[in-house]
Design an enzyme around this catalytic site. Sequence first.
Site, mmCIF file in Angstrom:
data_model
loop_
_atom_site.group_PDB
_atom_site.id
_atom_site.type_symbol
_atom_site.label_atom_id
_atom_site.label_comp_id
_atom_site.label_asym_id
_atom_site.label_seq_id
_atom_site.Cartn_x
_atom_site.Cartn_y
_atom_site.Cartn_z
ATOM 1 N N LYS A 114 0.839 -1.212 0.000
ATOM 2 C CA LYS A 114 0.000 0.000 0.000
ATOM 3 C C LYS A 114 0.868 1.255 0.000
ATOM 4 O O LYS A 114 0.592 2.217 -0.714
ATOM 5 C CB LYS A 114 -0.891 0.028 1.259
ATOM 6 N N LYS A 201 -3.699 -16.767 -11.422
ATOM 7 C CA LYS A 201 -4.030 -17.452 -10.174
ATOM 8 C C LYS A 201 -5.468 -17.112 -9.761
ATOM 9 O O LYS A 201 -5.881 -15.957 -9.847
ATOM 10 C CB LYS A 201 -3.050 -16.983 -9.097
ATOM 11 N N LYS A 204 -10.125 -13.896 -5.383
ATOM 12 C CA LYS A 204 -11.273 -12.995 -5.295
ATOM 13 C C LYS A 204 -10.921 -11.653 -5.910
ATOM 14 O O LYS A 204 -11.714 -11.031 -6.595
ATOM 15 C CB LYS A 204 -11.624 -12.778 -3.816
#
Length: 330
Positions: A114, A201, A204
């Site tokens: 982040k 891969k 979600k």
Amino acid sequence: MKKRVLTGIKPTGYAHIGNYFGAIKPAIEMSNNNEYDCFYFIADNHALNTLKSAEEMKEYAYNIACTWLACGLDPEKVVFYRQTDVPEVFHLNWILSNVTPKGLMNRAHAYKAKVEENQKNGEDLDSGINMGLYNYPILMAADILLFGTDIVPVGLDQKQHIEIARDIAESFNKKYGKTFVVPEPYIEKETCTLVGLDGRKMSKSYNNAIQLFTDEKTLQKSINRIVTDSRLPGEPKDPECTLAILFKIFADEERYSKFVNDLKAGLGWGEAKKQLFEVMNAHIAPMREKFDYFMAHKDEVDEILKLGAEKARKVASEYYEKTLKNIGVK
Ligand code: TRP
């Protein structure tokens, strides 16, 4: 002595087949092995960071709980609970914060990613980062250490968190005397290779996952979305394509090799997708029935989790009391 195995799943979305093969199925197999004493939980407090509303929390927490039960978790064998039902975790979280160097948290992958993203975008480095994200690894260490866990089955993306939990356990033991077991990660191989609809891969966050429990129509639709090349029926296909990889994990050896040979001999993509649906649906259907049952009987699920929390707190209290004694507050 049995080895204690513990793992948690965050309710941040619907369970997908990557979760099933990478985490749930092997964890249930471990729970059927007499050498292990298993603790599996819904990491609802870890989900707070991602979830947008109370409705999402309710929806996903039940989805994950019912998924475990539908996939065969036996609450008589496994201590199955919600993280929020074991408040000792949160006090331990605070205690552990005091033996955790800030620098160790600065190096945690999710936080670091982040910060780097903010840097790249020319934003304030702290932009969009809350303390839940920053402290995430300490709460996870508390989950693990509170139960004297020996083994933590996780996906590769969680390996660093287990290393952090080990570091924290060692610092604590060094300062206050041997209190916590230093846990070992157990990394499931399949999670590294399971591909999603687009060939990346399955995750979600890539929106390429096949949801484990949906109705047949939606499952068929997901399979139809799998990206293929433009080869026509009759042209030989790549035996390592996404369809074949998914087929392999659902079908037995014989059925799989026939499928691969048919692909090489020119099986059309449409027909191949139909066959993949058949093997997947045959595997999932009996579990889906149980899933639907539990989703329609949430009071039973609540009761199972409540009994699980009572068992969990009994075990946790032993480590908790010892910790309070060792830090000198008792
Ligand atoms: N962080 C884990 C994940 O994102 C979930 C989790 C929370 C967990 N606490 C844990 C996993 C303790 C193993 C042990 O998947």
